[in-house]
Design an enzyme around this catalytic site. Structure first.
Site, short mmCIF file in Angstrom:
data_model
loop_
_atom_site.label_atom_id
_atom_site.label_comp_id
_atom_site.label_asym_id
_atom_site.label_seq_id
_atom_site.Cartn_x
_atom_site.Cartn_y
_atom_site.Cartn_z
N ARG A 1 3.09 -11.92 -8.43
CA ARG A 1 3.16 -10.27 -7.99
C ARG A 1 4.41 -9.97 -8.02
O ARG A 1 4.62 -8.62 -8.14
CB ARG A 1 2.78 -10.21 -6.48
N ARG B 1 13.46 -9.56 -13.43
CA ARG B 1 14.11 -8.89 -14.33
C ARG B 1 15.40 -9.31 -14.84
O ARG B 1 16.24 -9.51 -13.77
CB ARG B 1 14.25 -7.39 -13.97
N ARG C 1 -5.19 -15.59 6.29
CA ARG C 1 -3.89 -15.66 7.03
C ARG C 1 -4.06 -14.36 7.94
O ARG C 1 -4.24 -13.36 7.36
CB ARG C 1 -2.68 -15.74 5.95
N ARG D 1 9.23 -10.56 7.72
CA ARG D 1 10.39 -9.22 7.31
C ARG D 1 10.34 -8.39 8.68
O ARG D 1 9.35 -8.50 9.62
CB ARG D 1 9.77 -8.64 6.19
N GLU E 1 7.37 -8.75 11.57
CA GLU E 1 6.15 -9.41 11.14
C GLU E 1 6.10 -10.91 11.02
O GLU E 1 6.76 -11.67 10.35
CB GLU E 1 5.76 -8.96 9.53
N TYR F 1 -6.97 -10.52 -3.11
CA TYR F 1 -5.53 -10.18 -2.63
C TYR F 1 -5.49 -8.65 -3.20
O TYR F 1 -4.47 -8.69 -4.20
CB TYR F 1 -4.65 -11.16 -3.06
N ASP G 1 -4.45 -4.85 -3.53
CA ASP G 1 -3.51 -3.71 -3.37
C ASP G 1 -4.54 -2.27 -3.13
O ASP G 1 -5.42 -2.46 -3.90
CB ASP G 1 -2.30 -3.55 -4.24
P1 FAD Z 1 -9.39 -2.76 5.48
O1 FAD Z 1 -8.18 -1.76 5.53
O2 FAD Z 1 -9.22 -3.91 6.19
O3 FAD Z 1 -10.84 -2.24 6.29
C1 FAD Z 1 -12.01 -2.71 6.70
C2 FAD Z 1 -12.38 -1.94 8.03
O4 FAD Z 1 -13.66 -2.53 8.21
C3 FAD Z 1 -11.34 -2.25 8.89
O5 FAD Z 1 -11.03 -1.11 9.82
C4 FAD Z 1 -12.33 -3.20 10.16
O6 FAD Z 1 -12.12 -3.05 11.36
C5 FAD Z 1 -13.66 -2.76 9.73
N1 FAD Z 1 -14.67 -3.76 10.00
C6 FAD Z 1 -14.67 -4.97 9.46
N2 FAD Z 1 -15.80 -5.89 9.95
C7 FAD Z 1 -16.35 -4.93 10.81
C8 FAD Z 1 -17.58 -5.03 11.51
N3 FAD Z 1 -18.44 -6.22 11.40
N4 FAD Z 1 -18.06 -3.99 12.08
C9 FAD Z 1 -17.49 -2.84 11.89
N5 FAD Z 1 -16.41 -2.76 11.56
C10 FAD Z 1 -15.88 -3.60 10.70
N6 FAD Z 1 -1.57 -2.43 -0.65
C11 FAD Z 1 -0.32 -1.87 -1.52
O7 FAD Z 1 -1.11 -1.08 -2.26
N7 FAD Z 1 0.80 -1.65 -0.91
C12 FAD Z 1 1.32 -2.12 -0.11
O8 FAD Z 1 2.48 -2.23 0.29
C13 FAD Z 1 0.45 -3.23 1.06
N8 FAD Z 1 0.93 -3.72 1.72
C14 FAD Z 1 0.20 -4.56 2.75
C15 FAD Z 1 0.88 -5.22 3.75
C16 FAD Z 1 0.03 -5.71 4.54
C17 FAD Z 1 0.60 -6.47 6.00
C18 FAD Z 1 -1.26 -5.95 4.52
C19 FAD Z 1 -2.13 -6.75 5.15
C20 FAD Z 1 -1.84 -5.49 3.46
C21 FAD Z 1 -1.21 -4.59 2.57
N9 FAD Z 1 -1.81 -3.89 1.45
C22 FAD Z 1 -1.06 -3.17 0.66
C23 FAD Z 1 -2.96 -4.13 1.10
C24 FAD Z 1 -4.07 -3.07 1.71
O9 FAD Z 1 -3.83 -2.68 3.09
C25 FAD Z 1 -5.53 -3.03 1.34
O10 FAD Z 1 -5.54 -3.12 -0.19
C26 FAD Z 1 -6.41 -2.02 1.88
O11 FAD Z 1 -6.03 -1.56 3.09
C27 FAD Z 1 -7.56 -2.65 1.97
O12 FAD Z 1 -8.73 -1.80 2.29
P2 FAD Z 1 -10.07 -2.16 2.69
O13 FAD Z 1 -11.11 -0.66 3.12
O14 FAD Z 1 -10.58 -3.15 1.93
O15 FAD Z 1 -9.97 -2.95 4.16
N1 UDP Z 2 7.78 -13.62 -1.75
C1 UDP Z 2 8.78 -14.79 -1.64
N2 UDP Z 2 10.14 -14.16 -1.21
C2 UDP Z 2 10.14 -12.76 -0.79
C3 UDP Z 2 9.14 -11.86 -0.83
C4 UDP Z 2 7.96 -12.60 -1.03
O1 UDP Z 2 8.70 -15.80 -1.80
O2 UDP Z 2 11.17 -12.51 -0.20
C5 UDP Z 2 6.45 -14.38 -2.10
C6 UDP Z 2 5.59 -14.72 -1.12
O3 UDP Z 2 5.13 -15.83 -1.50
C7 UDP Z 2 4.65 -13.84 -0.98
C8 UDP Z 2 4.40 -13.15 -2.48
O4 UDP Z 2 5.80 -13.47 -2.93
O5 UDP Z 2 3.45 -13.88 -0.39
C9 UDP Z 2 4.05 -11.96 -2.57
O6 UDP Z 2 4.98 -11.05 -1.98
P1 UDP Z 2 4.35 -9.43 -1.53
O7 UDP Z 2 5.80 -8.69 -0.95
O8 UDP Z 2 3.70 -8.93 -2.72
O9 UDP Z 2 3.62 -9.82 -0.39
P2 UDP Z 2 2.83 -8.90 0.64
O10 UDP Z 2 3.35 -7.59 0.74
O11 UDP Z 2 1.29 -8.66 -0.04
O12 UDP Z 2 2.74 -9.45 1.88
#
Ligand code: FAD
Ligand code: UDP
Length: 377
Positions: free
Chosen positions: A173, A177, A259, A291, A311, A359, A361
């Site tokens: 991911r 560079r 996780r 982070r 986090e 996984y 985005d």
């Molecule tokens: P969710 O946002 O999880 O929505 C699912 C919803 O369903 C939730 O509100 C939940 O409460 C509801 N639900 C589940 N089960 C039930 C039930 N039984 N009854 C009623 N409601 C229910 N993506 C990026 O592009 N850029 C980023 O920088 C980025 N950073 C991230 C950082 C973190 C820490 C995490 C965890 C994810 C990150 N993502 C990022 C990914 C991004 O969050 C997801 O791609 C996106 O939010 C997924 O949308 P979703 O609708 O599939 O799921």
């Molecule tokens: N990662 C790492 N060091 C860093 C940042 C990321 O080793 O400083 C690795 C780690 O395994 C992580 C993966 O790269 O799970 C993907 O990173 P990303 O920032 O995309 O994670 P997310 O935002 O999805 O948690």
């Protein structure tokens, strides 16, 4: 009295909201429920003193797909934020992703040739053939120093397991560079929505009935009971389920692994600038969080005081929030068994990060939701 909907959409996250928006535009009647007490799933942002707090971790929208960028731009204006996180390892600070700034700081070198030579020296003699896991992938791309200082500790605390037990794709991911470019993503389109992510979802769900603090199972049961008793109830033709697919099937084939995370928010009204960057990673194993994000820097310092979030990765057990699917071989196999069951559920669609156990985005979630709309409607 019976109230009828075409779709019951479970989840107000990005997937459920894009689907509902598109279905409503096509004349379908949707009821959207969520077990949380707010909309927007994991992209929920909350405003505090002009700062949009990313309640479930840093969310930066980025994509290579122009159509998806244009689509999202209908719902918000995006600023020109470019994610350039820093990493701290044992008190030393490095640029991410792995690029000439990182290599120069690590080895005191200046040119791409010198960096390539250094990496070559470091991997020369390592017994790596066909890449089988994350450790081999990381070592073969970036050498031992980058692996030991910037990847190993972070990854093992993030995923709670040895890098040799993790799939290689996770580390791919991140760009590697040989230029002095600190942009964490290689996508041409990137930004943070002005006004926060919640406003996007509000727009998508405008005019659609939404019920919060409503769990699917309980909702379904309560409607059935009401119908049996001759009371008012809600019926629907189809369900779009964006929760955990194994939970939907009552874990009948066993648990998929996830996780989880714990977010520790610290509000500092008196502090103007805590860490000087939106995201700083702590890559050594001994520091328990991965982070710290400082929310105001996603919008170039707007807002009063500051708010940070640490986090902490956590193992997942039933009842915890499942933030990341663990897409190793074992879990992917179990997921495909659940998909087999899903294919027999005629009137239920499964979508999103949890329903499709990927996984994903945000851009991929929007893309997948639009594809589902095309197929379904
Ligand atoms: P969710 O946002 O999880 O929505 C699912 C919803 O369903 C939730 O509100 C939940 O409460 C509801 N639900 C589940 N089960 C039930 C039930 N039984 N009854 C009623 N409601 C229910 N993506 C990026 O592009 N850029 C980023 O920088 C980025 N950073 C991230 C950082 C973190 C820490 C995490 C965890 C994810 C990150 N993502 C990022 C990914 C991004 O969050 C997801 O791609 C996106 O939010 C997924 O949308 P979703 O609708 O599939 O799921
Ligand atoms: N990662 C790492 N060091 C860093 C940042 C990321 O080793 O400083 C690795 C780690 O395994 C992580 C993966 O790269 O799970 C993907 O990173 P990303 O920032 O995309 O994670 P997310 O935002 O999805 O948690």
């Amino acid at each position: 009295m019976k109230e009828h909907f075409n779709y019951l959409v479970v989840g107000t996250g990005l997937f459920g909201s894009v689907f509902s928006y598109e279905a409503s535009r096509r004349g379908k009647k949707c009821l959207v429920i969520d077990k949380r007490d707010h909309i927007a799933g994991n992209i929920y942002t909350r405003e505090v003193r002009g700062i949009h707090v990313h309640e479930y971790g840093a969310h930066i929208f980025h994509t290579s797909n122009r159509e998806i960028w244009d689509y999202m731009s209908r719902f918000a204006e995006f600023n020109h934020f470019i994610n350039s996180p820093m990493a701290i390892y044992k008190g030393e600070i490095y640029n991410l992703p792995f690029n000439m700034n990182t290599f120069s700081k690590l080895w005191g070198i200046k040119t791409p040739d010198e960096a390539r030579e250094k990496i070559r020296e470091q991997i020369d003699g390592l017994p790596i053939g066909e890449i089988r896991n994350l450790e081999e992938q990381a070592l073969s791309l970036a050498g031992t120093d980058v692996y030991e200082k910037l990847i190993k500790g972070y990854t093992e605390k993030q995923w709670g397991r040895d890098c040799r037990e993790l799939p290689a794709f996770i580390i791919k991911r991140l760009p590697l560079r040989f230029t002095y470019d600190n942009n964490y993503f290689s996508d041409p389109y990137q930004g943070i929505p002005v006004g926060g992510y919640t406003a996007i979802i509000e727009k998508m769900l405008e005019g659609t009935e939404v019920r919060l603090s409503t769990d699917y199972r309980e909702f379904e049961k309560s409607q059935k009971t009401a119908a049996e008793r001759g009371e008012d109830f809600i019926s629907y033709d189809k369900v779009l389920y964006t929760g955990m697919i194994d939970e939907y099937f009552d874990y009948c084939l066993g648990n998929l692994e996830y996780r989880s995370l714990q977010f520790e928010v610290e509000d500092m009204p008196e502090c103007d600038n805590y860490q000087g960057n939106a995201v700083i990673n702590y890559t050594e194993r001994e520091i328990p969080y991965t982070r710290i994000i400082e929310h105001k820097h996603f919008e170039f310092g707007k807002g009063e005081g500051t708010i940070i979030t640490r986090e902490y990765p956590r193992s997942w057990k039933k009842g915890d929030e499942p933030y990341y699917p663990v897409n190793d071989e074992k879990n992917n196999k179990l997921f495909s068994d659940y998909m087999e069951l899903a294919s027999r559920e005629e009137n239920v669609l499964f979508g999103g990060r949890l329903g499709q156990y990927r996984y994903y985005d945000m851009d991929k979630v929007v893309e997948a939701a639009l594809q589902m709309v095309e197929k379904e409607l």
